[in-house]
Write an enzyme that holds these catalytic residues in place. Structure first.
Site, mmCIF file in Angstrom:
data_model
loop_
_atom_site.group_PDB
_atom_site.id
_atom_site.type_symbol
_atom_site.label_atom_id
_atom_site.label_comp_id
_atom_site.label_asym_id
_atom_site.label_seq_id
_atom_site.Cartn_x
_atom_site.Cartn_y
_atom_site.Cartn_z
ATOM 1 N N LEU A 171 26.955 91.181 103.178
ATOM 2 C CA LEU A 171 26.416 92.437 102.631
ATOM 3 C C LEU A 171 27.472 93.272 101.924
ATOM 4 O O LEU A 171 28.637 93.300 102.311
ATOM 5 C CB LEU A 171 25.787 93.258 103.759
ATOM 6 C CG LEU A 171 24.649 92.563 104.524
ATOM 7 C CD1 LEU A 171 24.094 93.489 105.611
ATOM 8 C CD2 LEU A 171 23.533 92.104 103.587
ATOM 9 N N GLY A 196 25.418 97.028 97.279
ATOM 10 C CA GLY A 196 24.127 96.747 96.629
ATOM 11 C C GLY A 196 23.037 96.570 97.669
ATOM 12 O O GLY A 196 21.963 97.192 97.598
ATOM 13 N N HIS A 197 23.316 95.736 98.654
ATOM 14 C CA HIS A 197 22.349 95.538 99.749
ATOM 15 C C HIS A 197 22.090 96.852 100.480
ATOM 16 O O HIS A 197 20.950 97.181 100.808
ATOM 17 C CB HIS A 197 22.886 94.540 100.767
ATOM 18 C CG HIS A 197 23.142 93.163 100.246
ATOM 19 N ND1 HIS A 197 24.408 92.646 100.106
ATOM 20 C CD2 HIS A 197 22.293 92.183 99.834
ATOM 21 C CE1 HIS A 197 24.329 91.400 99.654
ATOM 22 N NE2 HIS A 197 23.058 91.095 99.466
ATOM 23 N N GLN A 236 16.381 77.574 98.199
ATOM 24 C CA GLN A 236 16.626 78.157 96.882
ATOM 25 C C GLN A 236 17.949 77.711 96.262
ATOM 26 O O GLN A 236 18.321 78.190 95.200
ATOM 27 C CB GLN A 236 16.502 79.679 96.922
ATOM 28 C CG GLN A 236 17.602 80.409 97.658
ATOM 29 C CD GLN A 236 17.290 81.889 97.800
ATOM 30 O OE1 GLN A 236 16.366 82.273 98.523
ATOM 31 N NE2 GLN A 236 18.030 82.741 97.099
ATOM 32 N N GLN A 293 17.271 95.296 91.318
ATOM 33 C CA GLN A 293 17.114 94.993 89.889
ATOM 34 C C GLN A 293 18.155 93.964 89.426
ATOM 35 O O GLN A 293 17.968 93.286 88.426
ATOM 36 C CB GLN A 293 17.218 96.289 89.079
ATOM 37 C CG GLN A 293 17.165 96.142 87.577
ATOM 38 C CD GLN A 293 15.841 95.553 87.094
ATOM 39 O OE1 GLN A 293 14.810 95.661 87.776
ATOM 40 N NE2 GLN A 293 15.864 94.915 85.939
ATOM 41 N N SER A 309 28.022 91.551 93.934
ATOM 42 C CA SER A 309 27.366 90.299 94.301
ATOM 43 C C SER A 309 28.165 89.660 95.428
ATOM 44 O O SER A 309 29.401 89.735 95.432
ATOM 45 C CB SER A 309 27.352 89.353 93.096
ATOM 46 O OG SER A 309 27.084 88.023 93.519
ATOM 47 N N SER A 310 27.472 89.022 96.350
ATOM 48 C CA SER A 310 28.187 88.300 97.415
ATOM 49 C C SER A 310 29.086 87.235 96.796
ATOM 50 O O SER A 310 30.138 86.906 97.333
ATOM 51 C CB SER A 310 27.194 87.641 98.368
ATOM 52 O OG SER A 310 26.297 88.606 98.874
ATOM 53 N N ARG A 311 28.678 86.688 95.651
ATOM 54 C CA ARG A 311 29.443 85.618 95.011
ATOM 55 C C ARG A 311 30.726 86.129 94.341
ATOM 56 O O ARG A 311 31.583 85.312 93.992
ATOM 57 C CB ARG A 311 28.585 84.866 93.989
ATOM 58 C CG ARG A 311 27.491 84.033 94.652
ATOM 59 C CD ARG A 311 26.796 83.106 93.681
ATOM 60 N NE ARG A 311 25.976 82.122 94.369
ATOM 61 C CZ ARG A 311 24.657 82.239 94.573
ATOM 62 N NH1 ARG A 311 24.002 83.286 94.134
ATOM 63 N NH2 ARG A 311 23.994 81.297 95.224
HETATM 64 P P1 AMP Z 1 20.997 88.428 98.168
HETATM 65 O O1 AMP Z 1 21.608 88.626 99.507
HETATM 66 O O2 AMP Z 1 21.981 88.121 97.093
HETATM 67 O O3 AMP Z 1 19.822 87.481 98.205
HETATM 68 O O4 AMP Z 1 20.387 89.827 97.736
HETATM 69 C C1 AMP Z 1 19.465 90.494 98.569
HETATM 70 C C2 AMP Z 1 18.880 91.649 97.811
HETATM 71 O O5 AMP Z 1 19.906 92.548 97.415
HETATM 72 C C3 AMP Z 1 18.160 91.207 96.529
HETATM 73 O O6 AMP Z 1 16.960 91.956 96.377
HETATM 74 C C4 AMP Z 1 19.164 91.549 95.463
HETATM 75 O O7 AMP Z 1 18.581 91.813 94.203
HETATM 76 C C5 AMP Z 1 19.796 92.803 96.034
HETATM 77 N N1 AMP Z 1 21.105 93.025 95.418
HETATM 78 C C6 AMP Z 1 22.141 92.146 95.349
HETATM 79 N N2 AMP Z 1 23.167 92.680 94.661
HETATM 80 C C7 AMP Z 1 22.768 93.913 94.260
HETATM 81 C C8 AMP Z 1 23.380 94.960 93.494
HETATM 82 N N3 AMP Z 1 24.612 94.850 92.992
HETATM 83 N N4 AMP Z 1 22.666 96.093 93.285
HETATM 84 C C9 AMP Z 1 21.412 96.218 93.791
HETATM 85 N N5 AMP Z 1 20.790 95.271 94.520
HETATM 86 C C10 AMP Z 1 21.449 94.131 94.753
#
Ligand code: AMP
Length: 284
Positions: free
Chosen positions: A33, A36-37, A61, A148, A185-187
Site C-alpha cells: 500500500l 494512492g490506496h 490477472q 482513476q 504505484s506498487s510497481r
Molecule cells: P492495486 O493494489 O494496484 O490493485 O490498486 C488498488 C486500487 O488502488 C485500484 O483501484 C487502483 O486504481 C488504486 N490506485 C493505485 N494507485 C493509485 C494512485 N496513484 N492514485 C489513486 N489510486 C490508485
C-alpha cells in the site's frame, strides 16, 4: 481492525454490519500500500459507516510472463497503515479460498477488455472482473472505491456493475502522484534510481498533450504525435500505447473534446507503468 482469511467469516461480519443499517464501503487492493490506496480508504471512511479493505494478489490477472511471483508484498506494514486509517475489516484470503480447485467460471466484459492494457495483457481484465465480482458477492458493499490511475479498469468495472445490475455504487478517486508527477504505484518499487528518472516520461508525455490541448489543438493525431516525441527522446522507455479515447467506451477519438481520456503505458526496464489524464478545458 478485524482481519479475516475466510469467506464465511468476512461475510458474516459484513452482513452483521449491514443488518444494523450501516453503509458498507469496500476498497479492493493487491497490497504493497501507498498513499494512492490510502486516498481510497479515506474516501470510503468519509462516506461509509463501515470500511472494508481487501488485500489479494490475484493470480488470474497476471499473464504467464508477468510479475506475479515478485509482486511486492508487505502485509504487516499494510495492516498498520489500514489500522491507522481506521479500516474496520480486512479481507486477506489465500488463493485457494478465492478460487476453489477446478474453478472454470469467469466474468468477462467483452470488447472493453481487449482495449488499452487488455490488448497488451491478454486475459488481464477477465482476471480483474472475475475477482472484483467475487469480492462484491462476498462483501456485498454499498459502495466500492477504485483509483482513476487504472482508467481502463474503472470503465470495465463500471460496465460490469451496470450490465450485471449489481447493487453497488462505483466511486472513482483521483490519481495520487509523487511530488515530481510520477503516479504512485506498487510497481514503482521495482525502479532503480536511473529508471525512476526515466519513468517521468509518462507524466511528461501527458502534460505535453494537455498543454497543446490548452493551446486549442483538438486533433488527436497531432496531440499523440507530440506526446510520442517525449518517448523518442527517452530511449530507454518502451512505449506500449499512447491513446486518446472516450473514457466509457475506451474507443479512440479523432476530434478531442473536454473529458477525453489520454492514457499511456510504457516499459522501463522490465517494469510496466501506466498513467493517464482526463483533458479539461482550461478556458482558452
Ligand atoms: P492495486 O493494489 O494496484 O490493485 O490498486 C488498488 C486500487 O488502488 C485500484 O483501484 C487502483 O486504481 C488504486 N490506485 C493505485 N494507485 C493509485 C494512485 N496513484 N492514485 C489513486 N489510486 C490508485
Amino acid at each position: 481492525m478485524n482481519i479475516f482469511a475466510t469467506i464465511e467469516e468476512v461475510r458474516a461480519a459484513c452482513r452483521a454490519a449491514k443488518r444494523e443499517g450501516k453503509r458498507l464501503g469496500l476498497v479492493p487492493t493487491m497490497g504493497a500500500l501507498h498513499d494512492g490506496h490510502l486516498s481510497l480508504v479515506r474516501a470510503a471512511r468519509a462516506s461509509c459507516d463501515v470500511v472494508a479493505a481487501s488485500i489479494f494478489v490475484n493470480p488470474a490477472q497476471f499473464g504467464p510472463n508477468e510479475d506475479l511471483a515478485k509482486y511486492p508484498r508487505s502485509f504487516e506494514r499494510d495492516c498498520a497503515q489500514l489500522e491507522k486509517e481506521k479500516v474496520d475489516l480486512l479481507f486477506a484470503p489465500a488463493v485457494e479460498e478465492v478460487y476453489p480447485p477446478g474453478a472454470v467460471t469467469w466474468v468477462t466484459v467483452e470488447e472493453l477488455s481487449e482495449k488499452l492494457d487488455g490488448r497488451s495483457r491478454p486475459g488481464h481484465f477477465r482476471g480483474v472482473t472475475t475477482v472484483v465480482a467475487k469480492l462484491f458477492h462476498i462483501i456485498e458493499p454499498d459502495a466500492a472505491f477504485f483509483g482513476q490511475k487504472d482508467a481502463a479498469q474503472v470503465a470495465i468495472v463500471r460496465r460490469m456493475a451496470r450490465d450485471l445490475n449489481l447493487p453497488v455504487e462505483i466511486v472513482v478517486c483521483p490519481i495520487v502522484r509523487e511530488a515530481d508527477g510520477l503516479a504512485m504505484s506498487s510497481r514503482n518499487a521495482y525502479l532503480d534510481p536511473r529508471q525512476r528518472m526515466q519513468a517521468l516520461v509518462l507524466h511528461r508525455s501527458l502534460m505535453r498533450a494537455q498543454s497543446l490541448f490548452d493551446q486549442g489543438e483538438r486533433n488527436a493525431a497531432k496531440l499523440i504525435a507530440a506526446a510520442r516525441e517525449e518517448f523518442a527522446a527517452e530511449n530507454l522507455a518502451r512505449l506500449d500505447y499512447f491513446e486518446i479515447v472516450n473514457p466509457d467506451t475506451l474507443d479512440p477519438v479523432e476530434d478531442v473534446s473536454d473529458g477525453a481520456l489520454v492514457a499511456v503505458a510504457a516499459g522501463i526496464g522490465t517494469t510496466r507503468l501506466i498513467d493517464n489524464i482526463l483533458l479539461v478545458n482550461s478556458g482558452h
